[in-house]
Scaffold this motif. Structure first.
Motif: not given
Length: 194
Positions: A111-115, A168-178
Motif C-alpha cells: 500500500e502506498n508503494h513508491e518507485l 521488472e514486469r511487476m514494476m512496469l505494471q505498477t509504475f508504467g512509464d515512470s
C-alpha cells in the motif's frame, strides 16, 4: 589470513546480513501488501538461494563437509573475498535504507508503494541483487571448497535468473512509464558506464 579467519569472515557476513534485514523486515510488515507474486515458484527460488548462500556454506564452516571438494587455501583469495564481503554488506545496507517500507523478501507491491530512484537506486535498478552477487563472489573466495564455495553463485544465480524479469514486469505494471524512463537511465545490476 588463515582458513579459520576466512570462515569467521563468512559467518560475520551472514550475521551482518541478518541484522540489517531484521530491522527493515519488521518495519515493512506494517505496510499492507496489495499485490504479491508469492507462490510455489517464488518459494522454490527463495529456498534454492537460501541453500546456496546459507545452508550449504554454513554446514561446511561448521563441519568441513563435503571434505572431498576441498582445495588448497590461498590467503590472498580470502583477503579479496573479505573485501567483497564488506562491499556486499555496504550495498545491502544502502539498499534497505533506500527502500524503507517498500522492501519485501518476495515480489510484493505494498500500500502506498513508491518507485525508489534515489540513493543507491539512482544508477542501479536492483542493487539488492548486486549485494547478493557480491556475497556469492565473497563466498567463493572465502571458502576453499568447490561445493560450498560456488553454492552461492549457483543458488543465487537461480533466484536471479528466475525472478528479475518477473520483477521488472511487476514494476512496469505498477509504475508504467515512470519505470520505463527509469529503466532507460539505469543499469539492471551494475551502473551503466556513460
Amino acid at each position: 589470513m588463515t582458513p579459520t579467519i576466512s570462515k569467521v569472515v563468512f559467518v560475520a557476513l551472514a550475521i551482518g546480513w541478518y541484522l540489517i534485514r531484521y530491522k527493515y523486515a519488521r518495519r515493512s510488515r506494517r505496510a499492507r501488501i496489495v499485490w504479491s507474486a508469492r507462490g510455489p515458484l517464488e518459494t522454490a527460488l527463495l529456498l534454492i538461494s537460501l541453500s546456496g548462500l546459507g545452508l550449504v556454506p554454513l554446514v561446511y564452516v561448521a563441519t568441513g563437509i563435503p571434505r572431498f571438494a576441498a582445495y588448497s587455501f590461498y590467503p590472498w583469495l580470502a583477503w579479496v573475498g573479505s573485501l567483497f564481503a564488506i562491499a556486499a554488506l555496504g550495498v545491502f545496507h544502502l539498499t534497505h535504507r533506500a527502500l524503507g517500507r517498500n522492501w519485501s523478501i518476495s515480489l510484493d507491491v505494498r500500500e502506498n508503494h513508491e518507485l525508489v530512484t534515489e540513493g543507491i537506486y539512482r544508477r542501479v535498478r536492483h542493487p539488492m541483487y548486486s549485494a547478493f552477487w557480491l556475497w556469492a563472489i565473497a563466498q567463493a573466495l572465502l571458502l576453499p571448497n568447490w561445493i560450498a564455495g560456488i553454492a552461492g553463485l549457483v543458488g543465487f544465480g537461480t533466484l536471479f535468473f528466475g525472478r528479475v524479469a518477473r520483477e521488472e514486469r511487476m514494476m512496469l505494471q505498477t509504475f508504467g512509464d515512470s519505470y520505463r524512463e527509469y529503466m532507460a537511465r539505469t543499469g539492471r545490476v551494475f551502473p551503466r558506464i556513460l
